[in-house]
Design an enzyme around this catalytic site. Structure first.
Site, PDB file in Angstrom:
ATOM      1  N   LYS A 176       0.822  -1.213   0.000  1.00  0.00           N
ATOM      2  CA  LYS A 176       0.000   0.000   0.000  1.00  0.00           C
ATOM      3  C   LYS A 176       0.855   1.262   0.000  1.00  0.00           C
ATOM      4  O   LYS A 176       0.598   2.196  -0.745  1.00  0.00           O
ATOM      5  CB  LYS A 176      -0.935   0.030   1.225  1.00  0.00           C
ATOM      6  CG  LYS A 176      -1.893  -1.144   1.301  1.00  0.00           C
ATOM      7  CD  LYS A 176      -2.922  -0.985   2.432  1.00  0.00           C
ATOM      8  CE  LYS A 176      -2.334  -0.981   3.836  1.00  0.00           C
ATOM      9  NZ  LYS A 176      -1.714  -2.249   4.237  1.00  0.00           N
ATOM     10  N   ARG A 229      -9.804   0.349   8.636  1.00  0.00           N
ATOM     11  CA  ARG A 229      -9.349  -1.001   8.953  1.00  0.00           C
ATOM     12  C   ARG A 229     -10.440  -1.817   9.633  1.00  0.00           C
ATOM     13  O   ARG A 229     -10.209  -2.993   9.932  1.00  0.00           O
ATOM     14  CB  ARG A 229      -8.156  -0.917   9.900  1.00  0.00           C
ATOM     15  CG  ARG A 229      -6.794  -1.093   9.217  1.00  0.00           C
ATOM     16  CD  ARG A 229      -5.743  -0.958  10.291  1.00  0.00           C
ATOM     17  NE  ARG A 229      -4.497  -1.579   9.977  1.00  0.00           N
ATOM     18  CZ  ARG A 229      -3.449  -0.944   9.457  1.00  0.00           C
ATOM     19  NH1 ARG A 229      -3.540   0.326   9.134  1.00  0.00           N
ATOM     20  NH2 ARG A 229      -2.316  -1.586   9.282  1.00  0.00           N
ATOM     21  N   ARG A 271      11.353  -6.384   5.120  1.00  0.00           N
ATOM     22  CA  ARG A 271      11.249  -4.956   5.415  1.00  0.00           C
ATOM     23  C   ARG A 271      11.806  -4.670   6.807  1.00  0.00           C
ATOM     24  O   ARG A 271      12.463  -3.660   7.026  1.00  0.00           O
ATOM     25  CB  ARG A 271       9.786  -4.505   5.315  1.00  0.00           C
ATOM     26  CG  ARG A 271       9.610  -3.018   5.520  1.00  0.00           C
ATOM     27  CD  ARG A 271       8.194  -2.564   5.272  1.00  0.00           C
ATOM     28  NE  ARG A 271       7.336  -2.842   6.408  1.00  0.00           N
ATOM     29  CZ  ARG A 271       6.020  -2.619   6.429  1.00  0.00           C
ATOM     30  NH1 ARG A 271       5.423  -2.147   5.371  1.00  0.00           N
ATOM     31  NH2 ARG A 271       5.312  -2.882   7.496  1.00  0.00           N
ATOM     32  N   ARG A 289      11.140  -0.638  12.045  1.00  0.00           N
ATOM     33  CA  ARG A 289       9.820  -0.721  12.682  1.00  0.00           C
ATOM     34  C   ARG A 289       9.786  -1.874  13.660  1.00  0.00           C
ATOM     35  O   ARG A 289      10.007  -3.025  13.308  1.00  0.00           O
ATOM     36  CB  ARG A 289       8.730  -0.901  11.613  1.00  0.00           C
ATOM     37  CG  ARG A 289       8.304   0.403  10.991  1.00  0.00           C
ATOM     38  CD  ARG A 289       7.237   0.215   9.946  1.00  0.00           C
ATOM     39  NE  ARG A 289       6.039  -0.465  10.430  1.00  0.00           N
ATOM     40  CZ  ARG A 289       4.891  -0.472   9.777  1.00  0.00           C
ATOM     41  NH1 ARG A 289       4.787   0.159   8.629  1.00  0.00           N
ATOM     42  NH2 ARG A 289       3.847  -1.113  10.269  1.00  0.00           N
ATOM     43  N   ARG A 299      -0.491  -9.229  13.442  1.00  0.00           N
ATOM     44  CA  ARG A 299      -1.064  -8.225  12.540  1.00  0.00           C
ATOM     45  C   ARG A 299      -1.856  -8.889  11.411  1.00  0.00           C
ATOM     46  O   ARG A 299      -2.899  -8.388  11.002  1.00  0.00           O
ATOM     47  CB  ARG A 299       0.046  -7.335  11.965  1.00  0.00           C
ATOM     48  CG  ARG A 299       0.571  -6.322  12.993  1.00  0.00           C
ATOM     49  CD  ARG A 299       1.942  -5.797  12.620  1.00  0.00           C
ATOM     50  NE  ARG A 299       1.951  -5.016  11.417  1.00  0.00           N
ATOM     51  CZ  ARG A 299       3.036  -4.836  10.652  1.00  0.00           C
ATOM     52  NH1 ARG A 299       4.185  -5.381  10.997  1.00  0.00           N
ATOM     53  NH2 ARG A 299       2.966  -4.102   9.581  1.00  0.00           N
TER      54      ARG A 299
HETATM   55  P1  AMP Z   1       0.545   0.452   9.149  1.00  0.00           P
HETATM   56  O1  AMP Z   1       1.693   1.374   9.010  1.00  0.00           O
HETATM   57  O2  AMP Z   1      -0.645   0.841   8.301  1.00  0.00           O
HETATM   58  O3  AMP Z   1       0.925  -0.999   8.949  1.00  0.00           O
HETATM   59  O4  AMP Z   1       0.021   0.579  10.663  1.00  0.00           O
HETATM   60  C1  AMP Z   1       0.848   0.218  11.758  1.00  0.00           C
HETATM   61  C2  AMP Z   1       0.012   0.043  12.996  1.00  0.00           C
HETATM   62  O5  AMP Z   1      -0.657   1.269  13.323  1.00  0.00           O
HETATM   63  C3  AMP Z   1      -1.104  -0.987  12.900  1.00  0.00           C
HETATM   64  O6  AMP Z   1      -0.656  -2.305  13.143  1.00  0.00           O
HETATM   65  C4  AMP Z   1      -2.066  -0.489  13.971  1.00  0.00           C
HETATM   66  O7  AMP Z   1      -1.611  -0.821  15.267  1.00  0.00           O
HETATM   67  C5  AMP Z   1      -1.951   1.030  13.839  1.00  0.00           C
HETATM   68  N1  AMP Z   1      -2.939   1.561  12.881  1.00  0.00           N
HETATM   69  C6  AMP Z   1      -2.685   2.180  11.691  1.00  0.00           C
HETATM   70  N2  AMP Z   1      -3.816   2.534  11.073  1.00  0.00           N
HETATM   71  C7  AMP Z   1      -4.832   2.148  11.893  1.00  0.00           C
HETATM   72  C8  AMP Z   1      -6.263   2.208  11.809  1.00  0.00           C
HETATM   73  N3  AMP Z   1      -6.876   2.741  10.750  1.00  0.00           N
HETATM   74  N4  AMP Z   1      -6.974   1.698  12.852  1.00  0.00           N
HETATM   75  C9  AMP Z   1      -6.379   1.172  13.922  1.00  0.00           C
HETATM   76  N5  AMP Z   1      -5.048   1.056  14.059  1.00  0.00           N
HETATM   77  C10 AMP Z   1      -4.272   1.537  13.055  1.00  0.00           C
END
Ligand code: AMP
Length: 189
Positions: free
Chosen positions: A14, A89, A128, A134, A145
Site C-alpha cells: 500500500k 481497517r 522490510r 519498525r 497483525r
Molecule cells: P501500518 O503502518 O498501516 O501498517 O500501521 C501500523 C500500525 O498502526 C497498525 O498495526 C495499527 O496498530 C496502527 N494503525 C494504523 N492505522 C490504523 C487504523 N486505521 N486503525 C487502527 N489502528 C491503526
C-alpha cells in the site's frame, strides 16, 4: 476531487504504491500508520497510547482513529485527491469515513484492493523489518497483525463490494504493472 482507499493486508504494498500515485497525480497521502509513528517519535500523549497497541500488533480503538483521521483530512483538504492508506481497517471506520466525507459533500471514489498471497506477505514484512526500523516488523507481531487483518479488516472487502466501490488488483509481480493496473482504475473513476 478523488477519495481513494488503498486496501490490503500488511505487506501488500500500500505504501509503495501510494508513493507512486502521489508522484503521478499529486494526490495527498494519508497513512494512518505514518501519522501514529510520527506521534510516537514526538513523544506525544497520543503517541504513547498508540505505541501500546502497535507494539502488540493490535488496532488503535476506532473512536480515536476516526478523530485523528478527520483532523488530518481537514488539514489537507479540499485538494485534488486523497489516498487513504491503512484507513479504514474496521467496518465502523468505513462507516465513519462515509459519514465524514458525506458531511463534506464528497464520497469514496474507489477502493483499490491489493491482493497478495499470504506467504509472500510474511516474507515481505520480515525483509522490510531488516531495514525499516519498525518494531512491529518482527515474526511474532507480523503473525498477530495478519490475524487482526483477517478478522477485523478483510470483511471490508465485502462491505465495499456491496457499496459498488471495490476494485481488486493483483498486488505482486513488477511494481510498474501493479501501478498501471491502479492507474487504470483511477483514470476511470
Ligand atoms: P501500518 O503502518 O498501516 O501498517 O500501521 C501500523 C500500525 O498502526 C497498525 O498495526 C495499527 O496498530 C496502527 N494503525 C494504523 N492505522 C490504523 C487504523 N486505521 N486503525 C487502527 N489502528 C491503526
Amino acid at each position: 476531487m478523488k477519495n481513494l482507499v488503498i486496501f490490503g493486508a500488511p505487506g501488500s504494498g500500500k505504501g509503495t504504491q501510494s508513493d507512486l500515485l502521489v508522484a503521478k497525480y499529486g494526490f495527498r497521502h494519508i497513512s494512518t500508520g505514518d501519522v501514529l509513528r510520527a506521534e510516537i517519535k514526538q513523544g506525544t500523549e497520543l503517541g504513547r497510547t498508540a505505541q501500546q497497541f502497535i507494539d502488540k500488533g493490535q488496532l488503535i480503538p476506532d473512536e480515536l482513529m476516526i478523530e485523528i483521521l478527520a483532523n488530518v483530512y481537514d488539514s489537507l483538504c479540499p485538494c485534488e485527491g486523497v489516498i487513504f492508506d491503512g484507513f479504514p481497517r474496521t467496518i465502523p471506520q468505513a462507516e465513519a469515513l462515509k459519514k465524514m466525507l458525506a458531511e463534506r459533500g464528497t464520497e469514496v471514489s474507489a477502493v483499490l484492493q491489493l491482493e497478495v498471497p499470504e506467504e509472500m506477505l510474511t516474507e515481505r514484512l520480515l525483509n522490510r523489518g531488516k531495514t525499516s526500523g519498525r518494531a512491529d516488523d518482527n515474526a511474532e507481531t507480523i503473525r498477530k497483525r495478519l490475524e487482526v487483518y483477517h478478522s477485523q479488516t478483510a470483511p471490508l472487502a465485502a462491505w465495499y463490494t456491496a457499496e459498488g466501490k471495490l476494485h481488486a488488483i493483483k498486488g505482486y509481480g513488477a511494481l510498474e504493472e501493479i501501478n498501471a493496473a491502479l492507474c487504470g482504475v483511477i483514470d476511470n473513476v
